[in-house]
Design a protein around this motif. Structure first.
Motif: not given
Length: 197
Positions: A8-14, A37-46, A48-57
């Motif tokens: 994702i890059s943004g809010g992550g509604s999908n 690819d940036r500090d995206a808002e949608g990472l908050a969904h991950a 919330e659901f306990g899913i690991p996340s990573f960022t490659v800026p």
């Protein structure tokens, strides 16, 4: 069980729609990681659901290829069956496409091949057309040029702004994406076959 990494890059509604669908024990796919690819808002969904996340800026690399190699390194750690670009605003370099396509898919807010590129909604409005759409495609080395998995028409209303039109497209994108993931997991959509057509 189909394992998925969502980029994702943004809010992550999908992304959120997929995470909610996957809460159903009967749903045959799971998001195993979320990347951005940036500090995206949608990472908050991950989170919330306990899913690991990573960022490659993207901005941390001098060249797109170097960024692509770092992204590839992250993706390989998860060994996903499917990678979904969902509101991911970067063209992935050829090496990433070569490794994952046709199991690399993308949502797009237009009825492809109409209005490819980063401004599909704005371009549809500028063209003065009466309808646009949402599409789900297999990613290849072109810009929104890969085989179409599914798509749906959406009317443009008089007085629509880019924001109001995009808000009407998003729920259709979410529905197409969740249905396609279900169909891919159940074998009703064969991405390899689709890409050969």
């Amino acid at each position: 069980m189909l394992s998925i990494v969502v980029l994702i890059s943004g809010g992550g509604s999908n992304l959120r729609a997929l995470l909610e669908a996957a809460e159903d024990a009967e749903f045959p796919a799971r998001v195993i990681a979320v990347g951005a690819d940036r500090d995206a808002e949608g990472l908050a969904h991950a989170e919330e659901f306990g899913i690991p996340s990573f960022t490659v800026p993207f901005n941390s690399f001098a060249r797109r290829e170097e960024w692509g190699d770092a992204l590839l390194e992250q993706l390989r750690q998860w060994q996903p069956d499917l990678v979904i670009l969902s509101g991911f605003m970067r063209l992935v370099p050829p090496r990433v496409v070569a490794e994952y396509s046709p199991y690399l898919i993308n949502t797009h807010p237009a009825y492809l091949p109409e209005f490819p590129g980063a401004h599909g909604v704005r371009d549809a409005l500028a063209a003065g057309v009466t309808q646009t759409g949402a599409s789900l495609i297999v990613v290849d080395d072109g810009v929104d040029a890969g085989p179409i998995i599914s798509q749906e028409r959406i009317p443009i209303h008089p007085g629509d702004s880019e924001a109001s039109l995009h808000e009407r497209i998003k729920p259709v994108e979410r529905r197409l994406l969740v249905q396609a993931v279900l169909d891919i997991a159940n074998g009703h959509i064969d991405l390899k076959e689709l890409s050969r057509a």
